[in-house]
Write an enzyme that holds these catalytic residues in place. Structure first.
Site, PDB file in Angstrom:
ATOM      1  N   SER A 272       0.818  -1.213   0.000  1.00 26.97           N
ATOM      2  CA  SER A 272       0.000   0.000   0.000  1.00 26.97           C
ATOM      3  C   SER A 272       0.852   1.264   0.000  1.00 26.97           C
ATOM      4  CB  SER A 272      -0.959   0.000   1.190  1.00 26.97           C
ATOM      5  OG  SER A 272      -0.282  -0.162   2.414  1.00 26.97           O
ATOM      6  N   HIS A 302      -1.835  -8.755   1.968  1.00 29.35           N
ATOM      7  CA  HIS A 302      -1.484  -7.513   2.644  1.00 29.35           C
ATOM      8  C   HIS A 302      -2.496  -7.205   3.742  1.00 29.35           C
ATOM      9  CE1 HIS A 302       0.230  -3.749   3.538  1.00 29.35           C
ATOM     10  NE2 HIS A 302      -0.134  -3.031   2.505  1.00 29.35           N
ATOM     11  N   HIS A 348       7.021 -12.476   9.127  1.00 29.43           N
ATOM     12  CA  HIS A 348       6.969 -11.158   8.492  1.00 29.43           C
ATOM     13  C   HIS A 348       8.078 -11.073   7.459  1.00 29.43           C
ATOM     14  CE1 HIS A 348       7.253  -6.760   8.020  1.00 29.43           C
ATOM     15  NE2 HIS A 348       5.990  -6.742   8.395  1.00 29.43           N
ATOM     16  N   ARG A 357       4.131  -3.943  17.377  1.00 27.67           N
ATOM     17  CA  ARG A 357       2.703  -3.614  17.271  1.00 27.67           C
ATOM     18  C   ARG A 357       1.849  -4.707  17.913  1.00 27.67           C
ATOM     19  NH1 ARG A 357       2.308  -2.928  10.937  1.00 27.67           N
ATOM     20  NH2 ARG A 357       3.409  -4.924  11.173  1.00 27.67           N
ATOM     21  N   ASP A 403      -1.052  -8.641  12.845  1.00 26.90           N
ATOM     22  CA  ASP A 403      -2.334  -9.245  12.491  1.00 26.90           C
ATOM     23  C   ASP A 403      -2.737 -10.372  13.431  1.00 26.90           C
ATOM     24  OD1 ASP A 403      -2.739  -7.661  10.092  1.00 26.90           O
ATOM     25  OD2 ASP A 403      -1.083  -8.808   9.250  1.00 26.90           O
TER      26      ASP A 403
END
Length: 466
Positions: A272, A302, A348, A357, A403
């Protein structure tokens, strides 16, 4: 285990950022707006880029190997991205600051404990920590810009509820181009030196209007009735939560503040971010550039990963129960791997440690929902999966990413429509993409045009070479 996996991070800051911050705090004059402060910073930044290029412009990062071209350009240094840098061991740094550091330093809402995303946008744009007053003014500015044109409302209202929320999101953002300040200024012959000004205005308008777009999509698709009005006295996350129907829950508002902040930027190489920068390099305005970025974010590899995590977790719960033993969880994980599938939310492309995160979300959950069954399962998986993946030899990075946690938090507060989750990601990622678009225009970034090769050309190039 979380304390063991967390990286120890050395604080750094660029000379430009330190100089800019010092100049700002020496001043006793009225605090500048974001645009005024940016105008003050741009000349020094332009000179800094010239100096860096003069000193290092002919230096090499190292060789490029053929596998990198076939492997998605992983690790290939090819972009300038000012807002954040992702270190494989440390995780993301926003203008040199780690997530714990920004959680500590950025202004918060009265009575709140999570950073306001308005402050993070200021940091991404300027490299400086804003004051509470500057953040409050930015909140008011965005609230005042939040209304979307009536024809955009009609476009969204005419979309069938079966049209994916991300398709509607991209459609609406594209349509905002109708009122682009940059497109008008370019048509009127604006000087290249002034490109950043209308780009800034478009970026501010874009971010400001995203909650209204996101809220309208949510209510239209899921039949939740009329959209409430933006409250000019509330912060960005509070208004977004209200538009979604959760504004009366202070903990959900806090979650939105954290969610937007940690999802806002993850350097420039992800799909993105790179898409937004690439399209912007053609001097497409921020609305067109970010609409393209949203289409990349909608891809399963994504922005849809948190849905896949939640589906996997709920399937596990339905099969082994809510209070399953570690052995039952291990068996389920091994059955996933033996079935030729990956464990979603783990690994990742860049990171080689637990995603900071993820840690931030885990700490939020420990504070607000420590007894939730799904959160407990997320924690159980966190304690078990890395060792299983290492034993299976399935991942260079067996640790959880962002995620692995976000879906469980949204579900707890009642936002259970998984198809919609990427829209929230899209609201967040606009902060990082637009901040870079502003700097690209301020620094005169050129049109991107990398070289490509065919397989036949590569074979010919290296024929008879060792």
């Amino acid at each position: 285990m979380a304390s063991v996996l967390r990286s120890s991070i050395k604080k750094t800051a660029s000379p430009f950022a330190r100089t800019a911050a010092s100049a700002r705090f020496l001043s006793t004059a009225k605090q500048p707006t974001l645009k005024e402060r940016l105008a003050e910073l741009i000349p020094a930044a332009q000179e800094n880029v010239k100096a860096v290029r003069a000193e290092h412009g002919k230096k090499s990062f190292g060789p490029v190997v053929v596998d990198q071209l076939y492997g998605g350009m992983r690790g290939l240094p090819a972009l300038i991205w000012e807002g954040s840098v992702l270190d494989p061991e440390e995780g993301i740094r926003f203008r040199g600051k780690t997530i714990p550091e920004i959680q500590e330093a950025l202004p918060k809402a009265p009575g709140g404990s999570e950073p306001l995303p308005e402050g993070l946008f200021w940091l991404l744009v300027t490299g400086e920590i804003p004051t509470s007053e500057q953040v409050a003014e930015l909140s008011k500015d965005w609230a005042a810009r939040a209304a979307i044109p009536e024809f955009v409302e009609e476009i969204l209202d005419r979309c069938p509820p079966t049209l994916h929320p991300m398709s509607q999101f991209s459609l609406a953002v594209t349509a905002l181009n109708h009122n682009s300040a940059f497109a008008k200024a370019y048509a009127d012959g604006i000087s290249k030196k002034e490109y950043w000004g209308p780009t800034f205005e478009d970026s501010m308008d874009l971010i400001a209007k995203l909650p209204n777009i996101a809220g309208r999509i949510y209510r239209n698709v899921y039949g939740l009735g009329k959209l409430p009005s933006i409250d000019l006295q509330k912060d960005y996350s509070h208004n977004l939560a209200t538009l979604l129907g959760f504004g009366e829950n202070p903990a959900f508002v806090e979650l939105m503040r954290l969610y937007i902040t940690i999802h806002s930027d993850h350097e420039g190489g992800n799909v993105s971010a790179h898409t937004g920068k690439l399209v912007g390099s053609a001097l497409s305005d921020p609305f067109l550039s970010y609409a393209a970025a949203l289409n990349g974010l909608a891809g399963p590899l994504h922005g849809l990963a948190n849905q896949e995590v939640l589906i996997w977790l709920t399937k596990m719960q339905s099969k082994i129960g809510e209070d399953a033993s570690d052995e039952a969880v291990k068996e389920y994980v091994w059955s996933t791997l033996k079935g030729g599938q990956v464990v979603p939310g783990y690994g990742h492309a860049v990171l080689r440690k637990t995603d900071p995160r993820y840690v931030a979300q885990r700490e939020f959950a420990l504070k607000h929902l420590p007894e939730d069954k799904l959160f407990k399962l997320v924690g159980q998986v966190y304690n078990l999966v890395p060792d299983i993946l290492l034993a299976a030899g399935k991942a260079k990075n067996p640790w959880p990413n962002v995620d692995a946690h976000s879906g469980a938090l949204l579900t707890y507060y009642g936002l259970k429509e998984m198809q919609y989750y990427t829209v929230l990601f899209g609201v967040s990622r606009a902060f990082g993409v637009t901040a870079q678009l502003i700097w690209d225009r301020a620094l005169g970034a050129p049109l991107e045009r990398p070289k490509s090769y065919s397989t036949a050309a590569i074979s010919k190039m290296f024929k008879d070479k060792n």
